[in-house]
Write an enzyme that holds these catalytic residues in place. Structure first.
Site, short mmCIF file in Angstrom:
data_model
loop_
_atom_site.label_atom_id
_atom_site.label_comp_id
_atom_site.label_asym_id
_atom_site.label_seq_id
_atom_site.Cartn_x
_atom_site.Cartn_y
_atom_site.Cartn_z
N ASP A 222 -20.44 4.64 34.46
CA ASP A 222 -21.71 5.11 34.98
C ASP A 222 -21.46 5.38 36.47
OD1 ASP A 222 -25.13 4.15 34.24
OD2 ASP A 222 -24.32 5.79 35.44
C1 GLC Z 1 -27.24 7.17 36.33
C2 GLC Z 1 -27.56 6.71 34.92
C3 GLC Z 1 -26.80 7.47 33.87
C4 GLC Z 1 -26.64 8.92 34.32
C5 GLC Z 1 -25.71 8.91 35.52
C6 GLC Z 1 -25.59 10.32 36.13
O1 GLC Z 1 -27.15 6.07 37.19
O2 GLC Z 1 -27.46 5.32 34.66
O3 GLC Z 1 -27.54 7.38 32.64
O4 GLC Z 1 -26.10 9.72 33.27
O5 GLC Z 1 -26.10 7.99 36.52
O6 GLC Z 1 -26.82 10.69 36.67
#
Ligand code: GLC
Length: 659
Positions: A222
């Site tokens: 993430d």
């Molecule tokens: C965010 C979210 C994830 C998302 C990523 C890109 O923190 O937790 O679901 O796809 O970052 O935005």
């Protein structure tokens, strides 16, 4: 076709592949490899403009995934994902960062609107279908957030302390089921799991996901979830997003000191190259057949199938009302999503709900927005009193349900609860439409309402869909995929959010309806519940043995009304006498069937090994004990009029420690 090849790369270039190029692209290794573009989000393309990443491109805002799950419709789920894929193709995105399949352990979780269910089987089958649909168009997916990311509170630091059985039976189960669809990527979560960050949790990433589940794609972090690049590489995390300068600093040193081998670097870099090759090889699949208008119609169609009729004394559909009063700002400016990376920016202009009701019923329409000014209420009371039916729009949006924080309550605001009670006291008939992304405690006001509709966060088509359903142009068929408790206090964790160190999952496998069944607790609306304008009756359950663990559950559903409708029937299984604790029952199959007035439909649901097995920690795998199992079929987890039973008598060699 140019294959992105490891042989062409220096060690430094291979290391550069293990982290992104900026926020949304994989690295280019000095131009030697193609770059993939990664883009949110699960309910529609939320893509940053490649030429100006501060700008978010416009796209079709489909119903969020909780409303999609309320359709219990795998064909719609497949179409939903293809719809998003088409906009990804049009805008040059290669991997869509979804679906989110975290289990709804608490109704407080700020991202419940992005997820499918409290039930792992339903979350798994919906997630698998979503991946199949998306990848059928040549767009990759990223199944997230692996794992035990079941609330937003302190998500980057608080460890999810989960026992092995609950981990496999509840939280990992959707990911395991989705492997069948061969997702291109999996996204690890921010949180530690049992004390080790997911991004460097070798047991979860390598031993379980790759080893036990057979995942052969790329594992990405993430955004900002990597705490230690060396440990992340050791744990077999392939791609740290977004770009982290620490990779160029710390990984070469680790290789030089022998803490990492070049082989480990090659293995991780190869996964990135495999992804780039998939993107290129998928080019022939990238066909756009829809239009902006057809994608909007898909959003409306899915919203129609996903909204849930929770209560109706007959006031709905609004076919005979001559005068309808609609109250609430949400009628004009509906909430269509929660907040955060899952929120799609649409340029669709809403038609107010009351305008659409007027067009579809011919009734005289009165409308008032919300206003706290006290003298205003006399005018409201009069309009409610003069109308045949009053429709009150309530709910909350991104300021309440959002990535990054949890709700602190599952009730509507006091102002909205008061408004319902005040208006209903003067109205002839009251319909309440709730626009929200997760379970709402309605206990203070539901008795004052003659009908309640849960619209959910239903995307840009919300008002068209809701007005069709309220006016009888379409029939409700949606059913809840999460329990609506009588109150937050009635849930296992209540308002507790953990102590900032560890969130102990001491509810174990008893999550959602499994918990309320075990505690024999009443609920406001049970898992699997939803009303229709039609009326269905169940009969004649029989079970056919097809193999050692394979059974067909067959039953009849009769539409005893004069209204056509679709019925979502569910099949639950109970292990009558296991040597371990097991839930009272577990969802193991369902069917959605269109049934004409006074028609009887015979439904067949298949059970297999996974319908009977539990995760045996001593054996380290799924295991089904011989013995009696009960099978229930009906319209919700708390309405199961049909019951059968079967005796599992698998070959003795498959059994262990038999009493
Ligand atoms: C965010 C979210 C994830 C998302 C990523 C890109 O923190 O937790 O679901 O796809 O970052 O935005």
């Amino acid at each position: 076709m140019k294959k992105n090849d490891l042989k062409n790369l220096t060690l430094e270039e291979k290391i550069s592949l293990l982290t992104g190029d900026g926020n949304w692209k994989t690295a280019g290794a000095n131009g030697k490899v193609k770059q993939a573009w990664l883009s949110d989000g699960p309910s529609g393309l939320r893509m940053h403009n490649p030429n100006n990443v501060s700008e978010t491109l416009r796209a079709t805002a489909l119903p969020t995934c909780h409303v999609l799950s309320y359709t219990w419709d795998l064909a719609l789920c497949y179409e939903y994902a293809q719809t998003i894929a088409e906009e990804a193709i049009l805008n040059g995105a290669d991997v869509l960062l979804g679906p989110g399949v975290n289990i709804k352990r608490s109704p407080l979780c700020g991202r419940n609107f992005e997820y499918f269910s409290e039930d792992p089987y339903l979350a798994g089958i919906m997630g698998k279908t979503y991946v199949e649909g998306m990848q059928s168009k040549g767009i990759g997916t990223s199944v997230k957030h692996y794992c035990a990311n079941n609330r937003e509170f302190d998500r980057c630091h608080q460890s999810g302390d989960v026992d092995e059985r609950a981990l496999h039976e509840i939280y990992l189960k959707p990911f395991e089921m989705i492997m069948e669809a061969k997702p291109w990527t999996v996204m690890c979560s921010y949180n530690p799991v049992n004390g080790i960050y997911a991004s460097e949790n070798k047991k979860l990433l390598n031993d379980v996901l790759r080893g036990q589940f057979g995942f052969d794609g790329l594992i990405m972090s993430d955004w900002g979830a990597v705490h230690n690049p060396v440990r992340a590489v050791e744990a077999t995390l392939d791609l740290c997003m977004p770009y982290s300068p620490r990779y160029a600093e710390e990984i070469p040193a680790a290789v030089a000191e022998g803490r990492l081998s070049e082989k480990q670097i090659d293995e991780r870099a190869q996964k990135v190259l495999d992804l780039l090759n998939k993107c290129e090889e998928a080019a022939p699949l990238k066909k756009v057949t829809g239009t902006k208008e057809s994608r909007h119609e898909t959003a409306v169609k899915i919203a129609r199938e996903g909204m849930v009729l929770l209560k109706n004394d007959g006031v709905l559909p609004l076919t005979s009302a001559k005068k309808v009063f609609v109250y609430g700002n949400i009628a004009k400016n509906p909430f269509i999503s929660g907040g955060g990376s899952g929120k799609v920016k649409t340029d669709f202009v809403q038609t107010p709900l009351h305008t659409l009701i007027g067009e579809k019923t011919g009734a005289q329409i009165e409308y008032e927005g919300a206003n706290a000014w006290e003298p205003f209420w006399r005018n409201i009371y009069q309009k409610a009193y003069e109308a045949d039916v009053t429709v009150i729009t309530v709910g909350h949006g991104p300021e309440t349900e959002c990535e990054g924080f949890d709700r602190s309550s599952i009730r509507l605001s006091a102002e909205q609860e008061d408004a319902i009670l005040r208006i209903a006291a003067h109205a002839n008939k009251t319909v309440v439409a709730v626009y929200a992304g997760s379970a709402v405690d309605m206990s203070r006001w539901i008795d004052a309402a003659d009908a309640v509709v849960f619209a959910g966060f239903a995307g840009e088509g919300v008002n068209e869909a809701l007005s069709d359903l309220l006016c009888g142009k379409a029939n409700f068929c949606g059913k809840l995929t999460e329990t609506f408790p009588l109150s937050l206090a009635d849930t296992f964790k209540g308002g507790a959010t953990g102590d900032g160190e560890a969130d102990v999952y001491d509810d174990g496998i008893f999550v959602g309806y499994r918990y309320f069944d075990k505690m024999k607790k009443e609920v406001l609306f049970p898992f699997g519940y939803g009303l229709s304008y039609a009326k269905f009756e169940y009969s004649n359950l029989r079970i056919e043995k097809k193999g050692e663990y394979d059974y067909d559950v067959i039953y009849d559903i009769t539409n005893v009304s004069s209204v056509a409708g679709k019925e979502i029937s569910q099949v639950y299984v109970k292990d009558v006498s296991a040597m371990v604790h097991r839930p009272e029952k577990e969802l193991k199959g369902f069917s959605k069937d269109f049934i004409a007035p006074h028609e009887t439909r015979t439904v067949r649901v298949k059970l297999d090994f996974s319908s009977f097995a539990y995760y045996n920690v001593s054996l380290g795998r799924w295991y089904a004990e011989n013995g009696w199992f009960e099978v229930y079929a009906g319209g919700s987890s708390r309405f199961l009029p049909l019951k059968g039973r079967l005796l599992l008598e698998a070959d003795e060699k498959t059994q262990y420690s038999v009493r």
